[in-house]
Enzyme design. Sequence first.
Site, PDB file in Angstrom:
ATOM      1  N   ARG A   1      18.700  57.497  65.161  1.00 18.23           N
ATOM      2  CA  ARG A   1      19.301  57.318  63.840  1.00 18.23           C
ATOM      3  C   ARG A   1      20.004  55.974  63.695  1.00 18.23           C
ATOM      4  O   ARG A   1      20.412  55.596  62.594  1.00 18.23           O
ATOM      5  CB  ARG A   1      20.312  58.435  63.568  1.00 18.23           C
TER       6      ARG A   1
ATOM      7  N   LYS B   1      15.693  55.896  62.050  1.00 20.29           N
ATOM      8  CA  LYS B   1      14.735  56.917  61.638  1.00 20.29           C
ATOM      9  C   LYS B   1      15.032  57.483  60.253  1.00 20.29           C
ATOM     10  O   LYS B   1      14.164  57.605  59.418  1.00 20.29           O
ATOM     11  CB  LYS B   1      14.753  58.046  62.676  1.00 20.29           C
TER      12      LYS B   1
ATOM     13  N   GLU C   1      -0.550  52.594  55.436  1.00 17.27           N
ATOM     14  CA  GLU C   1       0.165  53.205  56.551  1.00 17.27           C
ATOM     15  C   GLU C   1      -0.132  52.459  57.861  1.00 17.27           C
ATOM     16  O   GLU C   1       0.758  52.233  58.677  1.00 17.27           O
ATOM     17  CB  GLU C   1      -0.226  54.691  56.655  1.00 17.27           C
TER      18      GLU C   1
ATOM     19  N   TRP D   1      24.143  52.507  62.951  1.00 16.23           N
ATOM     20  CA  TRP D   1      23.208  51.571  62.327  1.00 16.23           C
ATOM     21  C   TRP D   1      24.064  50.773  61.345  1.00 16.23           C
ATOM     22  O   TRP D   1      24.587  51.327  60.378  1.00 16.23           O
ATOM     23  CB  TRP D   1      22.099  52.331  61.603  1.00 16.23           C
TER      24      TRP D   1
ATOM     25  N   CYS E   1      22.916  56.268  61.335  1.00 15.64           N
ATOM     26  CA  CYS E   1      24.086  56.620  62.112  1.00 15.64           C
ATOM     27  C   CYS E   1      23.998  58.103  62.498  1.00 15.64           C
ATOM     28  O   CYS E   1      23.515  58.918  61.724  1.00 15.64           O
ATOM     29  CB  CYS E   1      25.409  56.400  61.395  1.00 15.64           C
TER      30      CYS E   1
ATOM     31  N   LYS F   1       2.692  50.761  60.231  1.00  8.21           N
ATOM     32  CA  LYS F   1       2.849  51.061  61.675  1.00  8.21           C
ATOM     33  C   LYS F   1       2.823  49.772  62.465  1.00  8.21           C
ATOM     34  O   LYS F   1       3.630  49.553  63.364  1.00  8.21           O
ATOM     35  CB  LYS F   1       1.731  51.977  62.197  1.00  8.21           C
TER      36      LYS F   1
ATOM     37  N   GLU G   1       5.989  47.536  61.850  1.00  8.95           N
ATOM     38  CA  GLU G   1       7.225  48.228  62.214  1.00  8.95           C
ATOM     39  C   GLU G   1       7.490  48.196  63.723  1.00  8.95           C
ATOM     40  O   GLU G   1       8.619  47.990  64.152  1.00  8.95           O
ATOM     41  CB  GLU G   1       7.064  49.672  61.739  1.00  8.95           C
TER      42      GLU G   1
ATOM     43  N   ASN H   1      29.159  58.569  58.828  1.00  7.03           N
ATOM     44  CA  ASN H   1      27.792  58.185  58.477  1.00  7.03           C
ATOM     45  C   ASN H   1      27.762  58.084  56.963  1.00  7.03           C
ATOM     46  O   ASN H   1      28.082  59.048  56.278  1.00  7.03           O
ATOM     47  CB  ASN H   1      26.838  59.276  58.994  1.00  7.03           C
ATOM     48  N   GLY H   2      27.420  56.908  56.435  1.00  8.85           N
ATOM     49  CA  GLY H   2      27.382  56.746  54.976  1.00  8.85           C
ATOM     50  C   GLY H   2      27.989  55.410  54.594  1.00  8.85           C
ATOM     51  O   GLY H   2      28.173  54.524  55.437  1.00  8.85           O
TER      52      GLY H   2
ATOM     53  N   HIS I   1      -9.433  38.720  45.258  1.00  7.12           N
ATOM     54  CA  HIS I   1      -8.430  38.318  44.260  1.00  7.12           C
ATOM     55  C   HIS I   1      -7.243  37.605  44.910  1.00  7.12           C
ATOM     56  O   HIS I   1      -6.163  37.586  44.336  1.00  7.12           O
ATOM     57  CB  HIS I   1      -7.978  39.535  43.461  1.00  7.12           C
TER      58      HIS I   1
HETATM   59  O1  M6R Z   1      12.357  60.948  56.423  1.00  5.36           O
HETATM   60  P1  M6R Z   1      11.511  60.318  55.370  1.00  5.36           P
HETATM   61  O2  M6R Z   1      10.090  60.798  55.429  1.00  5.36           O
HETATM   62  O3  M6R Z   1      12.062  60.463  53.998  1.00  5.36           O
HETATM   63  O4  M6R Z   1      11.494  58.791  55.722  1.00  5.36           O
HETATM   64  C1  M6R Z   1      10.899  57.863  54.859  1.00  5.36           C
HETATM   65  C2  M6R Z   1      10.779  56.509  55.508  1.00  5.36           C
HETATM   66  O5  M6R Z   1      12.027  56.010  55.843  1.00  5.36           O
HETATM   67  C3  M6R Z   1       9.918  56.565  56.771  1.00  5.36           C
HETATM   68  O6  M6R Z   1       8.653  57.087  56.514  1.00  5.36           O
HETATM   69  C4  M6R Z   1       9.763  55.165  57.386  1.00  5.36           C
HETATM   70  O7  M6R Z   1       9.012  54.350  56.533  1.00  5.36           O
HETATM   71  C5  M6R Z   1       9.119  55.275  58.761  1.00  5.36           C
HETATM   72  N1  M6R Z   1       9.900  54.556  59.706  1.00  5.36           N
HETATM   73  C6  M6R Z   1       7.736  54.749  58.801  1.00  5.36           C
HETATM   74  O8  M6R Z   1       7.174  54.821  60.060  1.00  5.36           O
END
Ligand code: M6R
Length: 616
Positions: free
Chosen positions: A27, A611, A489, A75, A2, A493, A496, A101-102, A512
């Site tokens: 956000r 984000k 990672e 969000w 948010c 990506k 996501e 926000n929260g 395994h």
């Molecule tokens: O702001 P942060 O680095 O703490 O965020 C952590 C995760 O939320 C963030 O890396 C998330 O996994 C990304 N969307 C990955 O691309």
Amino acid sequence: MCGIVAYLGEKEAQPLLLHGLRRLEYRGYDSSGIAVVDRRGRLHVVKRKGRISELERVLGSCPLTGTLGISHTRWATHGIPSDANAHPHCDQSGRLALVHNGVIENYQNLRQKLLDLGHSFQSETDTEILAHLIGHYYDQLPEGDPDRLENAVRAALKEVIGTYGIAVIHADHPDLLIGARRGSPLILGIGLGEYFLSSDVTAVCVGAQKVVYLNDGDIVTIGRHSFHISSLLRDSVGFELSELELSEASAELGDYPHYMLKEIFEQPQAIRNAFRGRLDPEEGTAKLGGLHMSPHELLAIRRILIVGCGTARHAGIVGEYLLESLAHIPVEVDYASEFRYRNAPIDEKAILIAVSQSGETADTLAAIREAKRRGLRVLGICNRVGSSVARETDGGVYMHAGPEIGVAATKSFVSQILIFVLLALLLGRLRYLSVGQGRAILEAIERLPDQVDEILQKAGLIQEMAQRYKEVRGFLFLGRQYQLGVALEGALKMKEITYIQAEGHPAAELKHGILALVDENTPTVFLCPRDGVYEKNLSNLQEIKARRGSVIAIATEGDTQIAKLADDVIYVPEAPEFLLPILTVVPLQLLAYYIAVALGRDVDKPRNLAKSVTVE
Ligand code: M6R
């Protein structure tokens, strides 16, 4: 999660609020809304389900006028994305509006209390309960109370359990904007004759020159010519005015179609920014003054715990290999969310390193607080200057990567790894590394930006490859040692932003169980640069080929052997194996990006995500 933007000044609020909301859309993007008090003391609220463009469309034909306003991009936590659940929310009188926000954890109890008092609600949100609660206290306070709205906010927040960053306005107070935070970020932006409140500095750089990063428990009361900050938690409150270092341009998209692509291409610069002023060629070591630790204290570290979420945790996994091999210090990496509730045995010679781009991730902050409660020294690696991680840790290292707006983290990953390299070098030079070894590492670090540039030149090739792989059912990402974090990672990506199922594993785990997933429709992205486990990786690669699985290999330039085995190869320049993750991740980011584009995905705002994850 948010985004909040609020404005009080001499200009029309609506355009500034919409501009700020567009900056904060990363956000949350389920719905958005705006409330403005006009010159005749009337409150107008407009809110819509969907993207900010939807809200802009409505306001385009019927703009709101007034120089005091609040706005929000959501969000969803409580209640589905809908017009009714969108913020701002009003109190029972319809004269007070609030954005939040929260999460208000005790909202069910508060709701019942208000129902008993005769209140009725328009939405399913916890936020509307808070608006009504403040309104309830406002009605209780005498009309002559000069601080009536602030006191009502204070009284209501004392009853709240949970997290909040809020902004509140009232039709009866056209010259008053109130903000408060606990657990969710809130920034006061100060310009010439104008004030902003926002969850993030990117939304205030249009007018503010200075900012105050509010602390947990702070309430800020803003008038037309002054503001004051008090606290729900402390008697006396000090605050620090910081120059706003972010430029308007640094948050712009420029000629790029997406922020993610822009941020992938900014990686050479992000790497330079991360090591600028931190290399000491004379001593063959790194200078990290922000750690606030003497050589003696650094030498006393016997164990390192690393916590983070998502990409930040993956960078921590690479950090584990770096710190163990260069500095010989035992390292353990944990999900911040698990560490927080796990009763991990720790001792006073251990330190905790929290990794977070935003510096506002709720799980990471909870882990920091738990570690501090248990007496650990806590260091932070984060990007956002003045963020909660930066303020709540005992020391740390800023990434200086510039704003990262695409939901998928890219440049923050390479910056975080580079900082782990610097930290491992510093700790290693205090222990086992010679000055010559240290200098060789520094030279290799300085080559990285150009090497990443070289990989970026292959974007066209990867784009063409993406066309061939875009219809697959799933992807496997395999790597060992330094490449394990990169494999995880790469898979993150891919899933996501493309929504294609993707899994990352240590390559040796193949036999395994994972091998069962290999077929013609599930390609493997195999990280096998020339490193200490190269031969082992080749054997695993053959095992995949023997099961008719296709392989995209990420390999070292000049490796002719791999070209005979893999279906596709993306080459990266040669580098010491502990620096290779910074290179090998780049093709994976580009592959995910181009597949997502080919599938028509909303790359910068993938479904269901946001984000900055400021709720647990
Ligand atoms: O702001 P942060 O680095 O703490 O965020 C952590 C995760 O939320 C963030 O890396 C998330 O996994 C990304 N969307 C990955 O691309």
